[in-house]
Design a protein around this motif. Structure first.
Motif, PDB file in Angstrom:
ATOM      1  N   ASP A 157      12.057   8.248 -21.534  1.00 38.90           N
ATOM      2  CA  ASP A 157      13.178   7.888 -20.672  1.00 38.90           C
ATOM      3  C   ASP A 157      14.253   7.209 -21.518  1.00 38.90           C
ATOM      4  O   ASP A 157      13.950   6.367 -22.376  1.00 38.90           O
ATOM      5  N   PHE A 158      15.505   7.594 -21.296  1.00 40.42           N
ATOM      6  CA  PHE A 158      16.632   7.113 -22.090  1.00 40.42           C
ATOM      7  C   PHE A 158      17.325   5.942 -21.419  1.00 40.42           C
ATOM      8  O   PHE A 158      17.711   4.971 -22.067  1.00 40.42           O
ATOM      9  N   ALA A 159      17.512   6.024 -20.128  1.00 39.53           N
ATOM     10  CA  ALA A 159      18.292   5.026 -19.397  1.00 39.53           C
ATOM     11  C   ALA A 159      17.590   3.672 -19.415  1.00 39.53           C
ATOM     12  O   ALA A 159      16.434   3.546 -19.026  1.00 39.53           O
ATOM     13  N   GLY A 160      18.289   2.671 -19.883  1.00 41.94           N
ATOM     14  CA  GLY A 160      17.762   1.323 -19.827  1.00 41.94           C
ATOM     15  C   GLY A 160      16.704   0.993 -20.847  1.00 41.94           C
ATOM     16  O   GLY A 160      15.988  -0.005 -20.704  1.00 41.94           O
ATOM     17  N   ARG A 161      16.599   1.778 -21.930  1.00 40.65           N
ATOM     18  CA  ARG A 161      15.563   1.517 -22.928  1.00 40.65           C
ATOM     19  C   ARG A 161      15.963   2.146 -24.256  1.00 40.65           C
ATOM     20  O   ARG A 161      16.773   3.061 -24.306  1.00 40.65           O
ATOM     21  N   TYR A 187      14.453  12.847 -18.089  1.00 34.22           N
ATOM     22  CA  TYR A 187      14.109  12.458 -16.722  1.00 34.22           C
ATOM     23  C   TYR A 187      15.249  12.888 -15.817  1.00 34.22           C
ATOM     24  O   TYR A 187      16.405  12.557 -16.058  1.00 34.22           O
ATOM     25  N   GLU A 188      14.896  13.628 -14.772  1.00 36.14           N
ATOM     26  CA  GLU A 188      15.899  14.307 -13.962  1.00 36.14           C
ATOM     27  C   GLU A 188      16.691  13.368 -13.060  1.00 36.14           C
ATOM     28  O   GLU A 188      17.726  13.748 -12.523  1.00 36.14           O
ATOM     29  N   ILE A 189      16.202  12.126 -12.890  1.00 33.97           N
ATOM     30  CA  ILE A 189      16.938  11.138 -12.087  1.00 33.97           C
ATOM     31  C   ILE A 189      17.306   9.978 -13.012  1.00 33.97           C
ATOM     32  O   ILE A 189      16.509   9.050 -13.205  1.00 33.97           O
ATOM     33  N   PRO A 190      18.478  10.003 -13.608  1.00 34.65           N
ATOM     34  CA  PRO A 190      18.795   8.989 -14.621  1.00 34.65           C
ATOM     35  C   PRO A 190      18.937   7.589 -14.080  1.00 34.65           C
ATOM     36  O   PRO A 190      18.805   6.622 -14.818  1.00 34.65           O
ATOM     37  N   GLY A 191      19.189   7.427 -12.811  1.00 31.80           N
ATOM     38  CA  GLY A 191      19.375   6.091 -12.255  1.00 31.80           C
ATOM     39  C   GLY A 191      18.124   5.471 -11.695  1.00 31.80           C
ATOM     40  O   GLY A 191      18.183   4.417 -11.061  1.00 31.80           O
ATOM     41  N   SER A 192      16.963   6.086 -11.910  1.00 34.30           N
ATOM     42  CA  SER A 192      15.737   5.542 -11.328  1.00 34.30           C
ATOM     43  C   SER A 192      15.349   4.216 -11.971  1.00 34.30           C
ATOM     44  O   SER A 192      14.608   3.428 -11.394  1.00 34.30           O
ATOM     45  N   VAL A 193      15.847   3.973 -13.192  1.00 33.77           N
ATOM     46  CA  VAL A 193      15.634   2.685 -13.855  1.00 33.77           C
ATOM     47  C   VAL A 193      16.987   2.025 -14.036  1.00 33.77           C
ATOM     48  O   VAL A 193      17.820   2.510 -14.793  1.00 33.77           O
ATOM     49  N   PRO A 194      17.269   0.936 -13.323  1.00 35.67           N
ATOM     50  CA  PRO A 194      18.570   0.275 -13.473  1.00 35.67           C
ATOM     51  C   PRO A 194      18.786  -0.158 -14.916  1.00 35.67           C
ATOM     52  O   PRO A 194      17.846  -0.590 -15.587  1.00 35.67           O
ATOM     53  N   GLY A 199      25.055   1.314 -24.254  1.00 30.95           N
ATOM     54  CA  GLY A 199      24.856   2.650 -24.793  1.00 30.95           C
ATOM     55  C   GLY A 199      23.698   3.422 -24.211  1.00 30.95           C
ATOM     56  O   GLY A 199      23.377   4.503 -24.698  1.00 30.95           O
ATOM     57  N   ARG A 200      23.058   2.925 -23.152  1.00 31.48           N
ATOM     58  CA  ARG A 200      21.881   3.621 -22.620  1.00 31.48           C
ATOM     59  C   ARG A 200      22.081   4.100 -21.192  1.00 31.48           C
ATOM     60  O   ARG A 200      21.110   4.416 -20.492  1.00 31.48           O
ATOM     61  N   VAL A 673      10.857  -2.535 -25.421  1.00 29.79           N
ATOM     62  CA  VAL A 673      11.599  -1.295 -25.218  1.00 29.79           C
ATOM     63  C   VAL A 673      13.060  -1.563 -24.855  1.00 29.79           C
ATOM     64  O   VAL A 673      13.917  -0.687 -25.013  1.00 29.79           O
ATOM     65  N   THR A 674      13.361  -2.764 -24.408  1.00 26.10           N
ATOM     66  CA  THR A 674      14.746  -3.102 -24.067  1.00 26.10           C
ATOM     67  C   THR A 674      15.444  -3.871 -25.186  1.00 26.10           C
ATOM     68  O   THR A 674      16.547  -4.389 -24.994  1.00 26.10           O
TER      69      THR A 674
END
Length: 706
Positions: A157-161, A187-194, A199-200, A673-674
């Motif tokens: 997962d890219f978003a938020g990490r 991951y097909e839902i990029p906003g599932s992790v706030p 840059g993420r 990871v953050t």
């Protein structure tokens, strides 16, 4: 297909020197060397599907000053990083405007077990600009008995990490033959992790073409159109460390669910747990096409040398990405596709909890009558006139519950009529009728059977009790009966052709037969049956945590593992991912290694969210056993587990040797990871730990990391 040499070297070499020759063609041109310019190659380069004589090379090329311009590329392949010994120089290559400016080229005639360097060139003004230089490696010759070493990775997962695991792999620059990536590349839902991390963020260029979904009360956008899925690959591949991993190693890939849709089966999504029809043929095909565009895999299989026509790859329902690779006599690697042909989950998300799925005759058929003789398993035919008032009350209750979960009045009424009929479990019926003040039904003297509620399904539309946290003993009984009465089709996860190919493959004389499965085969059980401090006795059960993975097809899994162990003479090893945890276990005599997630939230954090969301606070016994003591609970519930880490990210390095295999887990705590280590690389290494295991003939033993 003949591949011509670069125009500047054409007069200097009579033929394109095959890579098996001791020397290639030298380019002694006085032209200035090309300058690397990543702005023309924003996703860099990649290679994949290495064979002894071939490999697939990939890039995406755009003009940064003119997005609509058509570029013409050259490809150079050499035996040295300075490109003095060319083995291939191919001109006149045009990235496909139809396929997002992607260019994939299959290069053949290469020498086995050889490192090659490659780059793409584009003439720009009076000079030539170059892509980053990629390095790849072919597979060894068929007779080789040398060790084969590779990394296993998944779930990034890219978003938020941040991709600290890829950064560590690049830092170590290990001598690897390839990277095996088996699922959840995007991951097909990029906003599932706030995310608030610099840059993420991931956004869609055409949000109007997305699929609106609601998860845990949040309104989100899932990828739907081809444009949406391409956006995800572009964004993920913008990461410098992922790019560097692709630049250094050939990748062998397969997909799991998030390349299309979470917990998918075929072209079915599962976001609404059966409230809506989620069969999306076009969406599935869009997801597949973007995957074929961005992954350096040899699809369609058997393509000739030269540019690969991505659009020619068969798509759902005719997709075929399962394939096998040979690395000398040491290793035969089978790469599976778990998602395309698999059937639905055994417990439907919209299953009515009271519906009896195994009546008294079915229990007798499998010899389980005595196991389910108590009143808990009593059922009645609710259509019997004597239960007319109860049936009416149950339908009214269904309608109210369905509307509360998002159905309209007409749909809720129709579903109530469809679901509330036939044999229903007295346990569930009375749970509904009692609070309504309706007369309950005496279970005495009634026949016994299994309903969805006995497998853990307690609400109308839910993944809990259908795909997650199901009662293991009753689920296994139902699964075995279903397997027998459907001629095995209800658990046919691979499809007949793929399974037959796998069985045939493991009879080859290779020392090791390794099988890449996107989902884990380690049994993940929470045994709460003997926990006296759990005061609600109805919760004291053995639970499968996740039946979207192979635990959801237990009869097929057991049969397949036993057969493969016999066919392979004991030297079979499964390599798995998906669950965001590290496991080393032996199941039915077969070793199973599950690699941790590169960056996705760990199973421990996901379990904490699920258990607390179900109403069990952190101080409760249920939370303690399933979250705080999760690793202990898993080990106690499955003696075959030699190692489990439920709260670390990372990857695994596997080395196949003639007499054994060595697996080394590279692990970093999930709370890292953050943290962005791009500008402080020296601070990253101390956060990693290693655990190493030796695998021999169906056994796993911990050893000192190399």
């Amino acid at each position: 297909m003949s591949l011509p040499l670069h125009r500047r070297t054409l007069l200097k070499c009579i033929l394109a020197v095959a890579a098996s020759a001791p020397f290639g063609c030298s380019d002694n041109s006085t032209d200035p060397p090309p300058e690397e310019n990543r702005s023309f190659f924003p996703q860099s380069v990649a290679s994949g599907d290495p064979r002894p004589d071939s490999v697939v090379l990939w890039t995406r090329a755009v003009d940064p000053d003119n997005a609509g311009a058509t570029l013409t590329l050259s490809l150079q392949v050499a035996q040295d990083a300075g490109f003095q010994n060319l083995v291939l120089a191919l001109d006149g290559l045009t990235p496909s405007a139809e396929h997002d400016s992607i260019l994939k080229v299959k290069v053949t005639g290469l020498a086995p077990r050889t490192d090659y360097y490659y780059r793409f060139l584009v003439v720009q003004g009076s000079g030539t600009v170059s892509s980053p230089t990629g390095r790849t490696r072919t597979a060894p010759v068929a007779s080789s008995v040398d060790p084969v070493r590779f990394a296993v990775a998944n779930c990034q997962d890219f978003a938020g990490r941040y991709y600290n695991a890829w950064q560590r792999m690049v830092q170590l620059d290990e001598d690897l033959d390839f990277v095996l990536f088996h699922g959840d590349y995007i991951y097909e839902i990029p906003g599932s992790v706030p995310t608030g991390l610099e840059g993420r963020a991931v956004t869609f260029s055409d949000p109007g073409s997305t699929l609106p979904v609601t998860l845990l009360g949040r309104s989100l956008q899932a990828a739907n159109s081809l444009s949406n899925y391409r956006d995800l690959y572009r964004r993920y591949r913008s990461d410098a460390f992922l790019q560097q991993a692709h630049e250094r190693y050939p990748f062998i890939v397969t997909w799991d669910d998030h390349e299309y849709s979470d917990d998918c089966w075929g072209d079915h999504a599962t976001y609404t747990d059966g409230r809506l029809n989620e069969e999306y043929l076009e969406r599935r095909r869009n997801a597949e096409l973007a995957y074929f565009e961005y992954m350096p895999l040899d699809v369609p299989p058997g393509a000739d040398a030269g540019p690969i026509d991505v659009g020619a790859a068969p798509r759902f329902p005719d997709t075929r990405i399962w394939r096998d690779f040979e690395f000398g006599r040491t290793l035969k690697l089978n790469v599976l596709d778990y998602r395309t042909k698999r059937p639905s989950h055994l417990i439907p998300g919209d299953g009515y909890p009271g519906t009896v799925v195994m009546d008294a005759a079915a229990l007798q058929q499998v010899g389980a009558t005595a196991d389910f003789a108590t009143d808990v398993f009593a059922y009645v035919n609710i259509d019997d006139p004597q239960y007319g008032s109860q049936k009416s009350a149950l339908r009214d209750a269904y309608q109210v519950l369905a509307i509360a979960q998002g159905l309209g009045l007409a749909d809720a009424s129709a579903r109530a009529a469809q679901k509330v009929q036939g044999n229903l479990a007295v346990t569930y019926v009375n749970e509904v009728l009692g609070p309504l003040g309706q007369p309950t039904i005496d279970p005495a003297g009634k026949p016994r059977g299994l309903a969805w509620i006995h497998l853990g399904k307690r609400t109308l539309f839910s993944r809990v009790g259908s795909r997650y946290i199901v009662i293991q003993p009753t689920f296994d009984v139902y699964a075995a009966w279903c397997y027998a009465t459907t001629q095995k089709s209800c658990q046919d996860a691979l499809g007949a052709e793929q399974e037959a190919s796998l069985r045939q493959s493991v009879t080859s004389p290779n020392t090791w037969h390794m099988v890449a499965s996107s989902v884990s085969l380690t049994r993940m059980i929470w045994d709460l049956s003997g926990k006296a401090d759990i005061t609600d006795v109805s919760l004291r059960n053995r639970y499968y945590f996740d039946v979207d993975q192979w635990d959801g097809f237990p009869t097929k899994k057991r049969e397949l593992l036993e057969d493969l162990r016999t066919l392979a003479g004991g030297n079979v090893l499964f390599l798995c991912g998906d669950i965001h945890a590290s496991f080393a276990s032996v199941e039915e005599g077969v070793p199973i290694l599950t690699a941790p997630a590169i960056s996705s939230s760990t199973v421990l954090s996901e379990a904490a969210e699920a258990v607390s969301g179900a109403g069990f606070p952190s101080g409760s016994p249920v939370y303690r056993y399933t979250v705080t003591l999760q690793e202990q609970t898993l080990r106690e519930s499955n003696p075959g587990i030699a190692f489990v880490n439920a709260d670390a990210n990372g990857y695994t390095v596997v080395e196949a040797r003639p007499d054994e295999a060595l697996a080394t887990f590279q692990l970093i705590p999930s709370d890292q990871v953050t943290v962005n280590y791009a500008d402080q690389p020296e601070a990253l290494a101390p956060h990693f730990t290693r655990r190493a295991f030796v695998i021999r003939q169906g056994t796993i033993t911990e050893t000192t990391p190399p």
